[in-house]
Design a protein around this motif. Structure first.
Motif: not given
Length: 591
Positions: A375, A378-380, A383, A462, A465, A468-469, A493, A497, A552
């Protein structure tokens, strides 16, 4: 969430069916007769000469299993298998007490095989009977001889050219058959649950046959039971859970028994779905044990069958040394090839695994590349993971190397402890090792003298993210002997991230091809090379940024959840269309 115990169909008020007491009385008398007659001097030897020892056991315990199974209204498969295991063990124990008889473990295994085959046969017969009854009810009353049914509408479409003529695949009934499902937080269960919920959101009807959650801890999650059936609704998906045995410390043989109990206990759930008439059955490997029943169901009831391979479990089990017999491997591989060729669709999560499936005999036009997704919304990179670092007492200017996921044998976790040890004097580098599994205790012991190595339990979805950040560098250890037999799900993931990756993989593996240009790839088993790569990235901010941006970009282009699942939906609809118009063998959409 409320979980209720149930069996397929309506809940039974009592354990015994209305005629159950008669069946159970018959089973008890038959068992007593079998024990007495079989242990009289000379009887067993005489019968064995006529019928053969194993044939005798198969026949006797098939009858006994059938009587026990038919006597029950609830938990039929689990109770029958348990009863046969106990009665068979008692039979062998009694035999060992007589000088003219001896116990034999192979006899007990034969008894259990007879029970499993009988459960399957009775379940299939019951489902066929119910299916036939439903079909007759739907056919309406018979017309007098010579009278034709009224024609209310003329066909407005040509069914050969209009793929929607017989089935509306904008609303599909999809049965997913998988060992792992939510609320498991990592591995295959995460993807099967996201897939099911996405399909429901598109307007399809989805049911899932699965086990109670136990992975990666190898312990049943609180609130669930390993010994009973259960039914629940999760985000619009009907989830049917079957009992299974979960070993605390899984090994080769224990894993086989674990998977076999799931395959046996889910048979009633699977064939009861004949009344629901699914358009397609999607079975996820592992376990391959569920494939024969899936193929039989599809053949008898007309559902399309799709095998999705997350791991080539047969190859991986032998490559990792979990199973070692060469003769067993040859036999199992022959069975595997036969099964793979029978599915309407076979999908894998990497191109290398797709090539391996083709080498095992799957037609190229039935193969689909269906990778795991992420997703990306939500994972970027935006975060902020500082809360995770702060909770562990990690300074803001430190470099964090993160491993998150299952801690098992495929991961080569010993390299993480060794690399952390080699970098113990580099104060700016901290390690976060997050997850659970059989290898965690050993890894904790290896790192107990390393103050900048931090352990976390597996995090809720939840918080993923944020976790991972918190990393500057992601760690992806893999053993060389597992290369291209599995594709680590955690990689998606990491890429999303937007952080650099250090992976251990052979140069020509799919993992290496994905990571190159987005991180550093080192040889499996080389802890010094792993530590050197971590140090190099820790010392070069610009290189980490370059790799992270490329990671990314790859995730956004190739791994976005909606685009991959929409492609799957399109392929599945195509398979069902082909079934509707009788177009012969299916042709998969190339990807």
């Amino acid at each position: 969430m409320r979980i209720e115990s149930s069996r397929p169909g309506e809940r039974a008020a009592t354990l015994l069916s209305p005629r159950g007491k008669l069946w159970l009385t018959g089973a008890a008398l038959f068992c007593l007769t079998m024990l007495v007659v079989g242990n009289l001097p000379g009887n067993a030897q005489g019968l064995n000469r006529v019928f053969g020892d194993k044939v005798m056991h198969l026949g006797a315990y098939a009858c006994l299993s059938g009587a026990i199974f038919l006597s029950l209204s609830r938990y039929r498969a689990a109770i029958t298998l348990t009863s046969i295991a106990l009665l068979g063990s008692m039979d062998e124990l009694i035999q060992s007490l007589f000088s003219y008889r001896s116990s034999d473990l192979s006899d007990l295994l034969t008894d259990l095989l007879a029970a499993a085959l009988t459960i399957g046969a009775v379940t299939v017969a019951s489902a066929l009977s119910a299916h036939t009854a439903v079909s007759r009810q739907g056919a309406g009353p018979e017309l007098p001889a010579g009278e034709q049914p009224p024609q209310f509408l003329e066909p407005s479409v040509d069914p050969v050219h209009d793929l929607h003529a017989y089935r509306d695949t904008t609303h599909m009934k999809i049965l997913m058959y998988c060992l792992n499902y939510a609320p498991e937080l990592t591995g295959i269960g995460k993807y099967t649950s996201e897939q099911a919920e996405w399909l429901v959101a598109q307007g399809h009807e989805v049911r899932v046959i699965t086990a109670p959650p136990y992975y990666p801890e190898w312990r049943i999650t609180e609130g669930y039971s390993a010994s009973s059936y259960a039914r629940e609704m999760r985000n619009g998906v009907t989830v049917l859970r079957a009992p299974l045995w979960v070993p605390r410390k899984p090994s080769g043989l224990k894993r086989l028994v674990h998977l076999a109990t799931f395959a046996a206990s889910t048979l009633p759930l699977l064939f009861w779905q004949a009344r629901w008439k699914p358009d397609a059955v999607l079975v996820v490997e592992p376990p391959l044990f569920c494939s024969p029943a899936t193929l039989l169901f599809g053949k008898v009831f007309g559902s399309k069958t799709w095998l999705h391979i997350q791991d080539f479990e047969v190859d991986a089990a032998f490559a990792l040394g979990l199973l070692k017999s060469k003769r067993a491997r040859q036999l199992v591989e022959r069975v595997e090839r036969w099964l793979l060729r029978k599915f309407d669709r076979v999908s894998t999560i990497s191109q290398a695994m797709k090539r391996l499936a083709q080498a095992k005999g799957v037609d190229a036009n039935r193969l689909v590349h269906f990778p795991n997704w992420v997703d990306v919304a939500s994972i970027h990179p935006g975060v902020d993971g500082q809360s995770v670092r702060g909770a562990l007492g990690i300074p803001k200017d430190a470099i964090v190397a993160l491993y998150s996921g299952n801690m098992g044998r495929k991961q080569g976790l010993e390299m993480l402890g060794e690399a952390a040890g080699l970098l113990r004097h580099t104060e700016k580098i901290h390690f976060i090792l997050c997850g659970d599994g059989p290898g965690k205790a050993e890894l904790e012991k290896a790192c107990e003298q390393l103050p900048r190595t931090h352990f976390l339990p597996l995090q809720p979805v939840e918080r993923l993210p944020l976790l991972l950040a918190s990393a500057d560098i992601h760690l992806l250890p893999q053993r060389a002997d597992a290369a291209d037999l599995v594709m680590p799900s955690k990689l998606t993931g990491m890429l999303a991230s937007g952080k650099a990756i250090v992976a251990t993989a052979g140069d020509d593996t799919e993992v290496a091809l994905v990571v190159k240009g987005r991180g550093i790839v080192v040889a499996p088993g080389n802890s010094l090379a792993l530590a050197t790569a971590i140090q190099a990235l820790a010392d070069d901010d610009a290189l980490r940024t370059t790799y992270g941006n490329a990671a990314r970009q790859y995730a956004e282009t190739n791994l976005a959840l909606d685009s991959l699942l929409a492609r799957f939906e399109e392929n599945l609809a195509g398979a069902i269309h082909e079934s509707a118009i009788g177009d012969g063998r299916p042709t998969a959409r190339r990807s």
